[in-house]
Design a protein around this motif. Structure first.
Motif, PDB file in Angstrom:
ATOM      1  N   UNK A   1      11.700 -17.402 -76.753  1.00 40.43           N
ATOM      2  CA  UNK A   1      12.314 -16.862 -75.537  1.00 40.43           C
ATOM      3  C   UNK A   1      13.135 -17.930 -74.816  1.00 40.43           C
ATOM      4  N   UNK A   2      12.597 -19.135 -74.783  1.00 37.45           N
ATOM      5  CA  UNK A   2      13.318 -20.236 -74.133  1.00 37.45           C
ATOM      6  C   UNK A   2      14.596 -20.566 -74.904  1.00 37.45           C
ATOM      7  N   UNK A   3      14.524 -20.519 -76.217  1.00 39.25           N
ATOM      8  CA  UNK A   3      15.713 -20.735 -77.049  1.00 39.25           C
ATOM      9  C   UNK A   3      16.829 -19.770 -76.647  1.00 39.25           C
ATOM     10  N   UNK A   4      16.478 -18.509 -76.428  1.00 38.81           N
ATOM     11  CA  UNK A   4      17.479 -17.506 -76.040  1.00 38.81           C
ATOM     12  C   UNK A   4      18.065 -17.840 -74.674  1.00 38.81           C
ATOM     13  N   UNK A   5      17.217 -18.313 -73.754  1.00 38.97           N
ATOM     14  CA  UNK A   5      17.696 -18.656 -72.408  1.00 38.97           C
ATOM     15  C   UNK A   5      18.636 -19.856 -72.451  1.00 38.97           C
ATOM     16  N   UNK A   6      18.265 -20.868 -73.222  1.00 39.07           N
ATOM     17  CA  UNK A   6      19.105 -22.071 -73.299  1.00 39.07           C
ATOM     18  C   UNK A   6      20.426 -21.744 -73.978  1.00 39.07           C
ATOM     19  N   UNK A   7      20.378 -20.921 -74.998  1.00 37.89           N
ATOM     20  CA  UNK A   7      21.612 -20.525 -75.674  1.00 37.89           C
ATOM     21  C   UNK A   7      22.505 -19.705 -74.746  1.00 37.89           C
ATOM     22  N   UNK A   8      21.883 -18.840 -73.929  1.00 40.25           N
ATOM     23  CA  UNK A   8      22.659 -18.068 -72.959  1.00 40.25           C
ATOM     24  C   UNK A   8      23.307 -18.983 -71.928  1.00 40.25           C
ATOM     25  N   UNK A   9      22.591 -20.027 -71.530  1.00 38.48           N
ATOM     26  CA  UNK A   9      23.168 -21.002 -70.610  1.00 38.48           C
ATOM     27  C   UNK A   9      24.373 -21.687 -71.233  1.00 38.48           C
ATOM     28  N   UNK A  10      24.249 -22.065 -72.496  1.00 41.68           N
ATOM     29  CA  UNK A  10      25.364 -22.731 -73.169  1.00 41.68           C
ATOM     30  C   UNK A  10      26.608 -21.845 -73.168  1.00 41.68           C
ATOM     31  N   UNK A  11      26.387 -20.537 -73.312  1.00 42.16           N
ATOM     32  CA  UNK A  11      27.514 -19.611 -73.351  1.00 42.16           C
ATOM     33  C   UNK A  11      28.213 -19.503 -72.012  1.00 42.16           C
TER      34      UNK A  11
END
Length: 378
Positions: free
Chosen positions: A360-370
């Protein structure tokens, strides 16, 4: 990869000016206020450890400053400070490193047993003489004494409380409950309207007769050969991270690595401080200690080894996106290797629930990168 629907705007490229402004407005903290807080806390710690050492000389008073403030990586108000407290008068020690399987977890190779040999039978010690053979810090066996971290921490906490009684500070200083796995005695002091948490971490300073780990790695180009040799001289310490077993600590080595890490005018520390601030503001409220500052510092060290040249760190945007990409990669695998101990030590929790939360954190960090440009500019 960042995915957008047809109704979403295209990703705006992250700008150096945005990162520089974020550092100035969100990351930098007041040095004057921090200096005042440090001076206040240091006086408290000096007074407490002076009393502790007078009652029990096994706990030294010559503490060392540690943590984010000492490493110049602090990105929030000065409400947390760490101090290393050396254990003194230690006899010759023996070390046993294994991998242990307990009821709740597998203890990796960074956990070790520490024993000391008994004093010769003709040696008579006065009751007041410092001894690590007493039952308040060790378990006796026929031919050795096992130094028990939980007993040592309990004894140290008791002495800290006694010191506060002697200093008449029990009303203004609150000693927190200690939880298993925490190598510190933590107390809270009031500073103006703020509360400051202070960690006192007993440690065994560089007790090994030779360099105890398989580091540096073959063909490693960072840090320099000169720094590697200095690190060997500093040595590896031990802290009480488990009731029975000690754990390697690289706090002093890491501080040395960070001291002049940007002497080539690189942006390594700036990059790490931005990521730490983003973690505090964006990810910590939901994920707590699943991702901590030490994880981010470890990612920086690995990146420095992979990109050892000065020009690799001259551009703030490139440097920041590099660390962000490395964080995303580690989260996607659920594995972050310890920088000094290697892949056999995963700094992320490996239980099933933690691994699901890391996804879940991976998805959040990736969304931040976007959308990093938008987040950092608002």
């Amino acid at each position: 990869m960042c995915a957008y629907s047809s109704q979403q705007v295209h990703r705006r490229r992250l700008q150096g000016d945005t990162l520089s402004k974020f550092i100035h407005t969100e990351v930098n903290i007041s040095r004057d206020e921090t200096k005042k807080a440090v001076e206040y806390v240091v006086k408290k710690v000096e007074a407490i450890l002076e009393k502790v050492c007078a009652r029990d000389p096994r706990f030294g008073s010559a503490f060392l400053r540690s943590g984010s403030y000492r490493e110049k990586l602090q990105v929030s108000d000065s409400n947390e400070f760490d101090f290393l407290v050396p254990l003194e008068y230690l006899p010759g020690l023996n070390f046993y490193a294994y991998s242990y399987c307990t009821q709740d977890r597998l203890l990796d190779e960074s956990y070790i047993e520490v024993t000391c040999n008994p004093s010769p039978s003709n040696t008579v010690k006065a009751a007041s003489q410092p001894s690590w053979e007493r039952k308040d810090v060790a378990d006796p066996f026929p031919d050795m004494f096992l130094l028990k971290p939980d007993k040592i921490m309990s004894t140290f906490k008791k002495e800290v409380n006694n010191a506060l009684d002697l200093l008449n500070q029990t009303d203004s200083v609150y000693v927190r409950r200690r939880y298993q796995g925490n190598p510190a005695v933590t107390f809270t002091v009031k500073f103006g309207r703020e509360e400051i948490d202070v960690d006192l971490v007993p440690f065994i300073r560089n007790p090994f007769p030779s360099w105890p780990i398989a580091w540096p790695r073959p063909y490693q180009r960072w840090p320099s050969a000169i720094k590697m040799e200095e690190i060997r001289k500093i040595g590896v310490d031990l802290v009480a991270k488990h009731p029975t077993f000690w754990r390697f600590s690289f706090s002093r080595v890491e501080r040395f690595l960070l001291e002049d890490i940007d002497s080539d005018r690189g942006r390594r520390k700036d990059t790490l401080r931005i990521l730490k601030k983003v973690r505090l503001d964006r990810w910590k409220p939901q994920f707590g200690k699943l991702l901590v500052s030490y994880h981010l510092k470890t990612i920086l060290f690995w990146a420095c080894e992979k990109y050892p040249n000065a020009h690799d760190w001259s551009d703030l945007v490139v440097s920041f996106e590099r660390l962000l990409d490395d964080l995303i990669m580690s989260l996607s695998k659920g594995h972050l290797s310890h920088y000094f101990l290697g892949r056999q030590v995963n700094l992320f929790k490996s239980d099933a629930e933690s691994q699901m939360r890391l996804t879940d954190l991976y998805k959040e960090v990736n969304a931040f990168k976007c959308d990093a440009e938008h987040f950092l500019s608002t």
